[in-house]
Design an enzyme around this catalytic site. Sequence first.
Site, PDB file in Angstrom:
ATOM      1  N   THR A  81       0.842  -1.183   0.146  1.00 31.35           N
ATOM      2  CA  THR A  81       0.009  -0.127  -0.040  1.00 31.35           C
ATOM      3  C   THR A  81       1.060   1.083  -0.080  1.00 31.35           C
ATOM      4  O   THR A  81       1.908   1.181  -0.077  1.00 31.35           O
ATOM      5  CB  THR A  81      -0.960  -0.008   1.194  1.00 31.35           C
ATOM      6  N   ASN A  82       0.296   2.434   0.070  1.00 30.09           N
ATOM      7  CA  ASN A  82       0.956   3.506   0.493  1.00 30.09           C
ATOM      8  C   ASN A  82       0.451   4.378   1.727  1.00 30.09           C
ATOM      9  O   ASN A  82      -0.084   3.919   2.338  1.00 30.09           O
ATOM     10  CB  ASN A  82       0.936   4.448  -1.009  1.00 30.09           C
ATOM     11  N   ASP A  83       1.224   5.649   1.545  1.00 32.76           N
ATOM     12  CA  ASP A  83       0.876   6.457   3.100  1.00 32.76           C
ATOM     13  C   ASP A  83      -0.318   7.354   2.858  1.00 32.76           C
ATOM     14  O   ASP A  83      -0.766   8.157   3.891  1.00 32.76           O
ATOM     15  CB  ASP A  83       1.996   7.423   3.145  1.00 32.76           C
ATOM     16  N   SER A  84      -1.211   7.101   1.799  1.00 31.53           N
ATOM     17  CA  SER A  84      -2.313   7.737   1.781  1.00 31.53           C
ATOM     18  C   SER A  84      -3.318   7.427   2.953  1.00 31.53           C
ATOM     19  O   SER A  84      -3.627   6.418   3.198  1.00 31.53           O
ATOM     20  CB  SER A  84      -3.162   7.758   0.465  1.00 31.53           C
TER      21      SER A  84
END
Length: 404
Positions: free
Chosen positions: A211-214
Site C-alpha cells: 500500500t502507500n501512505d495515503s
Amino acid sequence: MLKNKKIALYVTGGIAVYKVVDLMRSFIKNGAQVRVAMTDSATKFVTPMTFQILSRHEVYVDTFSENNPAHVSHVDLSDWADISIVAPATANTIGKMAYGLADNFVTSALLATASPIFVVPAMNTDMFENPATQENIQTLKNRGVYVVDPDTGFLAEGYEGKGRYPENERILEELENFIMTKDMTLPLRGYKILISAGGTKERIDPVRYITNDSSGKMGHAIAEAAYQYGAEVTLVTTSALNASKAIERVQVDSAKAMFEAIDERFDDLDILIMAAAVSDYGVAHPATSKMKKEDYSKLLNIELKENPDILKTMGQKKKNQFLVGFAAETDHLEEYAVKKLAEKNLDLIVANEVGKEDTGFDSDDNQVVIFTKEHQRLEVQKTKKTEIARRLLDKIIEELDHHS
Ligand code: C5P
C-alpha cells in the site's frame, strides 16, 4: 447547517419536555434563532420561563393573548419560521396535525405554516404502537413531514419499550439531513458526485499487502464538503475514517475493486474526483493462504501486474462528466500536474507536494495548486484539508458554469 436558521420550536406535553430544553440550547449554540410555543400541558412539565430565558424571547402559549394589536402571533410565528420542529410530539398533537385541527396556539401555527415540519414523537409504547397513532404518523409522512423514529429503551413508566425520546445528538443529525434535502439553494444541489479516497491495498496473501501512505483524509474531507454543498455523494474509500450517514459509502481495498465500484457508477455521475492514491501495480498472483517464510523465493520475487488507470479510463469514457485528478508529487510538481491533466483528459487537477512533514499524506493540513483545463492556476496556501476541500469545490462550481 443551522446557522442563521429560524426555528419555531413547538413543545407539547410529555415528560421528555425537560430534554427539549437542551435540544433548544444546541440549536442556539449552532447559530440558529429559536422561538418557542408550548401547549398548556407542556407548561405543566417545564415552565415557559425556562424556554423564555434560554431563547431570550417570549414563549407563546395562549392563542388569545395577543399583546401586540399589529400582529396575530401564531400566524407571525408560522410565517417567520424556516423550519418548524415539534418536540416532544405527543400522540394527541400528532393526531391533531394529521386531521388539521387547530385548537391551541401550537396546532394553529402548525396548520398555518408553509415551512418544513420535523416531528420528534415521544410517548408510551402502547400509545405509540396503537394503529391510530401509526396511521396518523403515516399521514404526516405522506405529506412530507419528517418523523423521527423513537428509541426503544427504558420509559418513564418504568419498563422497556419503543416510544422513548431519542438522544439529542441523533435528532440534530437527522434534522441537519432533513434541512439539507429541503434547501434548494445549496450550490451542488442536484449533482451526483463520486469521490475516491485512501491508498489502495494490493494483496500478496490474506495477511499481507502493498500500500502507500495515503490516509484518505483529503478524499473524506471533499466528500463531507460536497455533501454540505447539497450534492448526492458516493465515497469509494479504502480508509477506516468516518463519513456522514447520508453519504453512500463503498468500502474497497484493491485498485481493481475501486475501478469496478467507480466504473459501474460512472455513467450516472456529474463529477468524479479521484483523491485516492491508486497503486499503479498490483500483485499478479496473490496467494489464497498465508505464505510461509520458507516460501521466500515467492515472497522475494513477487510478480506485479499493471493496474488499470481508473482516471485515464474514465477520461476516455467521459461524456459530460467533470473530471478531477490529484497529482501527488515530490518534485516537478506543476510540470507533471499539467501534463497529467492533458493525458488523462481532466477538467481540473489538484497538485500537492508530498514527502514534506506537515502537509500531504496523513497530515490534517495541505497546500495545493489547482490547474484548470484552460491552464488557470489557483494557489491554496497551507490550511486544513477541510478548507482545501471547500476551496476546491468552489473552484469546481465556478468551472461547472461554463462546462458543457
Ligand atoms: O499518474 P498518477 O498516478 O500520478 O495520477 C494521479 C491521479 O490519477 C490521481 O487522481 C489518482 O487517483 C488517479 N489514478 C487512477 N488510477 C491509477 C493511478 C492513479 O485513477 N491506477
